[in-house]
Write a protein that holds these residues in place. Structure first.
Motif, PDB file in Angstrom:
ATOM      1  N   LEU B 141      34.241  29.762 -17.147  1.00 57.38           N
ATOM      2  CA  LEU B 141      33.271  29.905 -16.289  1.00 57.38           C
ATOM      3  C   LEU B 141      32.012  30.075 -16.874  1.00 57.38           C
ATOM      4  CD1 LEU B 141      32.062  29.276 -13.419  1.00 57.38           C
ATOM      5  CD2 LEU B 141      32.306  31.737 -13.042  1.00 57.38           C
ATOM      6  N   THR B 142      31.192  29.048 -17.190  1.00 58.04           N
ATOM      7  CA  THR B 142      29.867  29.264 -18.210  1.00 58.04           C
ATOM      8  C   THR B 142      28.666  28.156 -17.857  1.00 58.04           C
ATOM      9  OG1 THR B 142      29.121  29.631 -20.255  1.00 58.04           O
ATOM     10  CG2 THR B 142      30.790  27.798 -19.885  1.00 58.04           C
ATOM     11  N   LYS B 143      27.633  28.674 -18.135  1.00 57.45           N
ATOM     12  CA  LYS B 143      26.568  27.575 -17.733  1.00 57.45           C
ATOM     13  C   LYS B 143      25.549  27.971 -19.002  1.00 57.45           C
ATOM     14  CE  LYS B 143      24.136  26.939 -13.693  1.00 57.45           C
ATOM     15  NZ  LYS B 143      24.523  25.693 -12.963  1.00 57.45           N
ATOM     16  N   LEU B 144      24.648  26.862 -19.293  1.00 58.79           N
ATOM     17  CA  LEU B 144      23.719  27.021 -20.325  1.00 58.79           C
ATOM     18  C   LEU B 144      22.521  28.336 -19.796  1.00 58.79           C
ATOM     19  CD1 LEU B 144      22.385  23.439 -21.617  1.00 58.79           C
ATOM     20  CD2 LEU B 144      23.694  25.359 -22.857  1.00 58.79           C
ATOM     21  N   ALA B 146      23.165  31.095 -19.715  1.00 60.31           N
ATOM     22  CA  ALA B 146      23.772  32.490 -19.330  1.00 60.31           C
ATOM     23  C   ALA B 146      23.818  33.700 -19.908  1.00 60.31           C
ATOM     24  CB  ALA B 146      24.980  31.732 -18.412  1.00 60.31           C
ATOM     25  N   ARG B 148      26.283  35.762 -20.078  1.00 59.52           N
ATOM     26  CA  ARG B 148      27.768  35.692 -20.235  1.00 59.52           C
ATOM     27  C   ARG B 148      28.492  34.792 -19.824  1.00 59.52           C
ATOM     28  NH1 ARG B 148      26.758  38.745 -15.206  1.00 59.52           N
ATOM     29  NH2 ARG B 148      25.437  40.179 -16.059  1.00 59.52           N
ATOM     30  N   SER B 149      29.744  34.553 -20.346  1.00 58.91           N
ATOM     31  CA  SER B 149      30.623  33.616 -19.698  1.00 58.91           C
ATOM     32  C   SER B 149      31.806  34.355 -19.288  1.00 58.91           C
ATOM     33  CB  SER B 149      30.892  32.449 -20.567  1.00 58.91           C
ATOM     34  OG  SER B 149      31.702  33.105 -21.799  1.00 58.91           O
ATOM     35  N   ILE B 150      32.622  33.755 -18.452  1.00 62.64           N
ATOM     36  CA  ILE B 150      33.847  34.466 -17.748  1.00 62.64           C
ATOM     37  C   ILE B 150      35.269  33.518 -18.136  1.00 62.64           C
ATOM     38  CG2 ILE B 150      35.005  35.093 -15.644  1.00 62.64           C
ATOM     39  CD1 ILE B 150      31.902  35.721 -14.818  1.00 62.64           C
ATOM     40  N   ASP B 424      27.961  22.866 -14.576  1.00 57.33           N
ATOM     41  CA  ASP B 424      29.104  23.535 -14.514  1.00 57.33           C
ATOM     42  C   ASP B 424      30.193  23.327 -15.912  1.00 57.33           C
ATOM     43  OD1 ASP B 424      31.471  25.193 -13.857  1.00 57.33           O
ATOM     44  OD2 ASP B 424      31.209  24.711 -11.810  1.00 57.33           O
ATOM     45  N   ARG B 427      34.226  23.531 -15.521  1.00 58.45           N
ATOM     46  CA  ARG B 427      34.849  22.544 -14.910  1.00 58.45           C
ATOM     47  C   ARG B 427      34.810  21.310 -15.432  1.00 58.45           C
ATOM     48  NH1 ARG B 427      33.077  26.058 -10.725  1.00 58.45           N
ATOM     49  NH2 ARG B 427      34.934  27.116  -9.612  1.00 58.45           N
TER      50      ARG B 427
END
Lengths: 488, 459
Positions: B141-144, B146, B148-150, B424, B427
């Motif tokens: 789960l990540t975004k530009l 951000a 952190r990513s999960i 997103d 996804r």
């Protein structure tokens, strides 16, 4: 003979293409604003082919110039051209700087490109980014977890002029200032700022016996009943784009919050309310207008072009739209075009409409000389004369009080009264969190959830409450995921 | 659960050796077992135990095990080819390799690699690395921008599927059973009998069973799941529509244009034109034709006949039909081009012979021209499918933006909507991986079935 014929045909094709191209050119030359659609639309165009246009400098200074890249999310000739012209003027005035304007297809493209450019070590100086992504811009960090953007207020640090350009930040009108002030700091310099107004085909309304533009939902229904009863009744009575911005406007009018923590203004919003009374009230009304055939749905989400064409073609009597195209409608309507406040629910107390549009964000990490150049350009860009010219070109509100005063002194508002409606409507708003509008993470996705749900309701005749319950779950999931990634 | 997966793999190895190798020994069983375990261990080594940790669902376990066993299976295939070569089975290729060794290249093994390096470099930078990144992104789960990513493990995939792992296993197994049942029936029925006709029907049912099984495996939405069933059905309808319209239309027009007519070459040149138009422009063109307010067709029908044409974007059937029409029209020129070329290779002797034998024009077309065109048809089927899967985004974006309510939102449109427009990335990457798998599966299936029926003439 046969071979010759083939070449002849090919030649004809080439000529046809050439003719088509040249006629395209002349079209776009005469009708530039036609391509100018509203800007709050998070345009879906992904084919971003940035075209850099270095503004030509007339004087050739001996020293090396300092480049400042300004990335703009407009690609139409009128609005991109305005920014390029201002950059050229600035470069002429300040020969030690070279502001370069680069065009992108959408706000999202600008932002993505900027984040990637920061990572690769060659960021632009200024970028143009829209209101719904304010939270996202504030939260964005680089690889070392430092914020990407720097507060314009902090950078100005109380100066009243920079490189001889008077600072105009303090003169920014309240509606925009309040919207973009987060945690007590005014982060970015507002540029294109508008609100929703209604455009009325008064010829058609007068014919139906309606003499003043409808101000409430009930009056809209009365007017529509009269218009649709005409012998030469249009195919619909009223339209507006299925864009979440209009939904947010009606929530503001009714004093209803879209997110918790006072619309994300006293803290981070962690919950959205898509099932609120105000939401149900508006969507039920919208659906009922659609069911009786008063509202014309073009069938596309965020359809600025289709709705505007329907109004100009006389297929509807009223259009709720962004004030950004006021000048365009004044120039292109072949009927009496009158702007009025966006209709509100007469049964609830009016709280206020909100702004939409975009601001210019300054990237962090520039050296002092470059940063001062960028700040000087920002203040030059929205100096009273430029801000007034921008308003006259489009219909976006004059962003500073000084520009308003200048326009009043010139008698502009007497000349084009439609241009004053947006500013008046914003001035009429009570300054509450509801009328300021929400600051949400993943707002673009949440807006997408809202417009898809509305399309579903309108086209497939679904129950508003049931469909919005699904949408609410989806939007809250999106927001909570955003908070997982960005939240404290 | 992880141990269970490895134990099963350890047992699968010897079984595979038993079934597929001619020479079997205790040593080979042991190697087979070790290879399978090594293959199965790849995904847990790369991804960690994430598919099995507490809080994961049965579907997560299922996906993890499928990946582990899939990797084990691929490792075993590699092992088999190694043993086959050792056993001297792959003589032909060995002979060829020998020929090359003693042939022109005596400059060292590295020379071909150096000559290939520019191509390889481009492939690695622009194809393999992005593909690898897509796989890693699909578990996040990540975004530009951000901080952190999960890691969500298979979360981006499981939310596209139904929640019941038993059903997820059962549906594809049933579909496979139907296919093998039909094949068994086919092999045990004499030609021309009623039984054979039944078997023909059963084999068609078997093919449909796969699509039905996939339909049932995708989530119908609700409860935090994505309504991917809708996207699947849209993609199926629009893809089949584009390929059918494009290919049948292309063949029909090519067949008509191939006949000797005055100005034929000019005519044929013009027919290829739509291919030069980009998908975005095709979308704009048909938008201009059918748009309810500004459309030429809509306006014309209203003015000339007084017919009020409905808004194509408000009906699922009309919207999907318009996308098929616009996209099919665009690929039509391409298909015509290839069919025109193909028609020139059809033997005129055979056609003349058929005419003398009294074959009707339809019989000549069906029995002689169509089989002669089968290599072209096969090639076009693959390219048209790829086009329908990957290049229709712009057309959809300009014509409907997924309207009405997502009924024209096909897989590629959904990927860009979720991954690019909504930012997103995880996804979007997961859906890309799914589309990638689908295209690989379809291509493999085409090579196995259609490929065998293709006649390239001669030996």
């Amino acid at each position: 003979m046969k071979g010759l014929l083939r070449y002849f045909v090919l030649l004809a094709v080439v000529m046809l293409v050439a003719a088509a191209c040249s006629s395209d050119d002349s079209d776009s030359g005469t009708d530039t604003t036609a391509a100018a659609t509203e800007t709050t639309a998070a345009t879906e165009t992904t084919e971003a082919a940035p075209t850099t246009t270095a503004a030509p400098a007339t004087t050739a200074p001996p020293t090396e110039k300092i480049d400042i890249d300004f990335w703009v999310a407009f690609s139409d000739e009128a609005r991109l051209g305005f920014s390029e012209d201002r950059a050229a003027e600035f470069n002429e005035k300040h020969p030690e700087y070279n502001v370069r304007v680069t065009s992108f297809a959408s706000y999202n493209d600008v932002f993505d490109a900027a984040v990637l450019a920061v990572d690769s070590g060659e960021p632009p100086g200024l970028i143009h980014f829209f209101e719904a992504a304010t939270r996202q811009a504030l939260d964005a960090v680089d690889g070392d977890l430092n914020p990407i953007f720097k507060s314009v207020t902090d950078a100005i640090a109380g100066r009243t002029e920079i490189l001889g350009e008077p600072v105009v930040l303090d003169s920014v009108v309240d509606a925009a200032r309040n919207y973009y002030t987060v945690d007590g700091s005014f982060y970015s310099m507002p540029w294109n700022t508008s609100t929703t107004v209604m455009f009325n085909n008064m010829d058609m309304l007068n014919e139906a016996g309606i003499t003043t533009p409808p101000a409430t939902w009930a009056e809209v229904e009365t007017a529509c009943a009269a218009v649709m009863a005409l012998d030469d009744a249009p195919s619909g009575c009223i339209t507006w784009p299925n864009h979440s911005w209009f939904v947010e406007q009606t929530l503001g009018q009714q004093g209803e919050l879209l997110g918790n923590a006072d619309n994300g203004r006293t803290g981070r919003a962690t919950e959205v309310f898509l099932e609120s009374d105000g939401m149900m009230n508006y969507l039920e009304w919208w659906k009922s207008l659609n069911d009786v055939g008063y509202y014309t749905y073009t069938g596309l989400q965020r359809d600025w072009d289709g709705t505007s064409n329907a109004y100009l073609a006389g297929e509807v009597a009223m259009l709720v739209y962004s004030s950004s195209d006021t000048t365009f409608f004044d120039e292109n309507a072949e009927f009496t075009n009158v702007a009025s406040f966006m209709p509100s629910d007469g049964d609830t107390d009016y709280v206020g409409n909100l702004i939409g549009g975009a601001t210019i964000w300054m990237l962090d990490g520039m050296d002092t000389a470059t940063e001062d150049g960028a700040l000087a350009f920002l203040n030059f860009f929205s100096n009273p004369a430029n801000a007034a010219a921008w308003h006259q070109l489009t219909g976006y509100i004059p962003i500073t009080q000084d520009a308003v005063d200048l326009l009043e002194a010139e008698g502009w508002y007497d000349e084009s009264p439609n241009s004053k409606v947006a500013s008046d409507q914003l001035a009429a708003a009570k300054n509450t969190p509801a009328s300021l509008g929400a600051l949400l993470g993943n707002f673009v996705s949440i807006r997408d959830v809202i417009t898809i749900a509305i399309e579903d309701i309108l086209v497939n005749d679904l129950d508003v409450a049931t469909r919005m319950a699904d949408a609410n779950a989806e939007a809250n999931k999106s927001l909570s995921e955003y908070e997982l990634l960005f939240g404290g | 659960m992880l141990i269970f997966g490895l134990v099963i793999a350890a047992l699968l190895g010897p079984l595979y050796v038993f079934l597929n190798l001619e020479r079997r020994s205790l040593q080979r069983y042991a190697i087979g077992s070790a290879t399978a375990v090594a293959g199965a261990a790849i995904t847990p080594l790369v991804m960690g135990r994430c598919g099995f940790t507490e809080g994961t669902s049965g579907v997560d376990h299922l996906l993890s095990l499928t990946l582990m066993w899939g990797a084990a299976w691929i490792a075993l295939i590699a092992l088999r080819s190694f043993f086959d070569r050792a056993d001297g089975k792959a003589k032909a290729s060995a002979a060829m390799a020998g020929e090359i060794r003693t042939g022109g290249y005596r400059m060292g093994w590295w020379v071909p690699w150096v000559l290939l390096s520019p191509t390889l470099l481009i492939l690695v930078v622009f194809l393999y690395y992005p593909a690898f990144r897509t796989f890693t992104l699909s578990t996040k789960l990540t975004k530009l921008g951000a901080p952190r990513s999960i890691d969500v493990c298979f979360g981006n995939f499981t939310e596209l599927l139904i929640l019941n792992p038993a059903k997820l296993v059962a549906y594809p197994l049933i579909a496979i059973a139907v296919i093998y049942g039909a094949r068994f029936w086919m092999n045990h029925s004499g030609p021309g009998t009623w039984s054979r006709k039944g078997a023909d029907v059963a084999s068609v049912v078997g093919m449909l069973a796969i699509f039905v099984a996939m339909y049932l495996m995708f989530s119908p939405g609700g409860g935090g799941q994505v309504d991917y069933r809708d996207v699947y059905v849209n993609t199926l309808i629009i893809t089949v529509g584009i390929v059918a319209f494009g290919m049948i239309g292309g063949l029909a027009v090519a067949y008509l244009a191939f006949r000797k007519i005055r100005g034929g070459s000019a005519y044929r040149t013009l027919l290829i034109w739509p291919y030069a138009i980009s998908p975005a422009v095709a979308g704009v063109l048909f938008f201009m034709i059918f748009d309810p307010t500004a459309g030429i067709f809509t306006h014309g029908m209203d003015v000339v006949f007084g017919i009020d044409v409905p808004n194509y974007r408000e009906s699922a059937m009309l919207a999907q039909g318009s996308i098929i029409l616009a996209s099919g029209w665009k690929i039509l020129g391409y298909n015509i081009l290839f069919y025109l070329a193909g028609l020139q290779t059809v033997s005129t002797d055979q056609i003349e012979a058929a005419v003398i034998d009294g074959a009707s024009s339809w019989q000549r077309f069906y029995k002689i021209v169509m089989p002669a065109l089968s290599p072209i048809t096969f090639f076009l089927l693959v390219t048209n499918l790829v086009y329908a899967f990957f290049e229709v985004y712009a057309t959809v974006d300009f014509m409907t933006k997924g309207a009405p309510a997502g009924k024209t939102s096909i897989a590629i449109y959904e990927i860009i909507r979720v991954g690019v427009n909504n930012g997103d990335l995880g996804r979007g990457a997961a859906q890309s991986v799914l589309l990638f798998a689908a295209v690989i599966a379809i291509t493999l299936w085409q090579f196995r079935t259609t490929g065998s029926k293709v006649s390239y003439g001669g030996a």
